[in-house]
Enzyme design. Structure first.
Site, mmCIF file in Angstrom:
data_model
loop_
_atom_site.group_PDB
_atom_site.id
_atom_site.type_symbol
_atom_site.label_atom_id
_atom_site.label_comp_id
_atom_site.label_asym_id
_atom_site.label_seq_id
_atom_site.Cartn_x
_atom_site.Cartn_y
_atom_site.Cartn_z
ATOM 1 N N GLY A 196 0.615 -1.113 0.003
ATOM 2 C CA GLY A 196 -0.062 0.240 0.037
ATOM 3 C C GLY A 196 0.905 1.261 -0.044
ATOM 4 N N SER A 197 2.111 1.354 -0.543
ATOM 5 C CA SER A 197 2.718 2.468 -0.638
ATOM 6 C C SER A 197 2.200 3.557 -1.746
ATOM 7 C CB SER A 197 4.193 2.370 -0.879
ATOM 8 O OG SER A 197 4.334 1.913 -2.108
ATOM 9 N N LEU A 217 -4.716 -7.553 -6.429
ATOM 10 C CA LEU A 217 -4.558 -8.674 -7.279
ATOM 11 C C LEU A 217 -5.846 -9.393 -7.537
ATOM 12 C CD1 LEU A 217 -1.215 -10.175 -5.447
ATOM 13 C CD2 LEU A 217 -1.459 -8.343 -7.412
ATOM 14 N N HIS A 234 -0.019 -0.212 -13.192
ATOM 15 C CA HIS A 234 0.770 -1.367 -13.518
ATOM 16 C C HIS A 234 2.137 -0.928 -13.670
ATOM 17 C CE1 HIS A 234 1.504 -5.496 -15.162
ATOM 18 N NE2 HIS A 234 2.119 -4.834 -15.894
ATOM 19 N N ASP A 261 -5.113 -6.128 -16.794
ATOM 20 C CA ASP A 261 -4.145 -5.307 -17.485
ATOM 21 C C ASP A 261 -4.641 -4.937 -19.073
ATOM 22 O OD1 ASP A 261 -2.795 -5.245 -15.163
ATOM 23 O OD2 ASP A 261 -1.649 -7.160 -15.853
HETATM 24 C C1 GRF Z 1 3.048 -1.121 -7.713
HETATM 25 O O1 GRF Z 1 4.081 -1.564 -8.137
HETATM 26 C C2 GRF Z 1 1.604 -1.163 -8.600
HETATM 27 O O2 GRF Z 1 2.425 -0.707 -9.910
HETATM 28 C C3 GRF Z 1 1.212 -2.689 -8.753
HETATM 29 O O3 GRF Z 1 1.502 -3.124 -7.464
HETATM 30 C C4 GRF Z 1 2.412 -2.196 -6.597
HETATM 31 C C5 GRF Z 1 1.688 -1.724 -5.382
HETATM 32 O O4 GRF Z 1 2.789 -1.443 -4.571
HETATM 33 N N1 GRF Z 1 -0.188 -2.609 -9.440
HETATM 34 P P1 GRF Z 1 2.351 -0.987 -3.229
HETATM 35 O O5 GRF Z 1 1.761 -2.093 -2.605
HETATM 36 O O6 GRF Z 1 1.406 0.587 -3.486
HETATM 37 O O7 GRF Z 1 3.798 -0.471 -2.521
#
Ligand code: GRF
Length: 197
Positions: A11-12, A89, A108, A149
């Protein structure tokens, strides 16, 4: 603009959106966070920011297709304008896709249409980019449809791949760009230059 963010793990990206809303960079609010993973850091981040958060999964609903109605219920309850999938996911169910047609976006970590589709997430994406010897990777934001996607691409950012990059270093680099890029994208939604459906 009321946003719901869906995230399965860290969730960054979610955090970048929360921060931009809180520091006034973005004229919007994150009203709800949904995760299929009860242990996700995304839910923890939502909780810390006092945002309504929900764990909805095949486990909580009996099976995967049963998650669609409660997800839609939550979006409607919070009067959500836009759904942002940030590392989520699971596929979005038909009812939600119909009701939020053109209003669901996914980020993505590569330049679609290459390096996307089922199973292409996380480190697999960056490993495939490095393995193919690409000199450029990037970030794609697209509308979400019933295929992984595959919806209309609305924004892309190119990022150079250096010869010394590993999947891990590329993942780190791309994610840093994502945090800025997704805020710029959401600004374009708020100011109307990218239309909602
Ligand atoms: C990101 O790289 C995004 O592009 C992909 O999943 C990742 C999520 O990263 N769909 P985070 O969990 O938000 O750190």
């Amino acid at each position: 603009m009321k946003i719901a963010v869906f995230a399965s793990h860290n969730g960054s990206d979610l955090q970048a959106i929360i921060d931009a809303c809180q520091n006034g960079m973005l004229n919007a609010t994150v009203e709800a966070v949904i995760s299929n993973n009860s242990d996700s850091k995304a839910l923890e981040r939502a909780h810390k920011a006092n945002i309504s958060s929900y764990h909805i999964s095949a486990k909580t609903c009996g099976n995967e297709s049963n998650t669609d109605a409660p997800i839609l219920y939550i979006l409607q309850k919070h009067q959500i304008d836009l759904v942002f999938l940030a590392g989520y996911l699971k596929k979005i169910g038909d009812q939600t896709l119909r009701q939020y047609h053109n209003r669901i976006f996914n980020i993505h970590p590569a330049l679609l249409p290459k390096y996307g589709g089922k199973g292409m997430y996380g480190m697999q994406v960056h490993a495939a980019v490095i393995h193919a010897g690409e000199s450029t990777s990037g970030v794609t934001i697209h509308r979400v449809n019933e295929e992984y996607d595959a919806g209309e691409i609305v924004a892309q950012k190119m990022i150079p791949v250096s010869k010394s990059d590993t999947p891990e270093s590329l993942a780190k680099k791309v994610l840093q760009y994502e945090h800025l890029f997704l805020v710029d994208f959401l600004k374009d939604i708020v100011n109307g230059s990218i239309p909602l459906g």
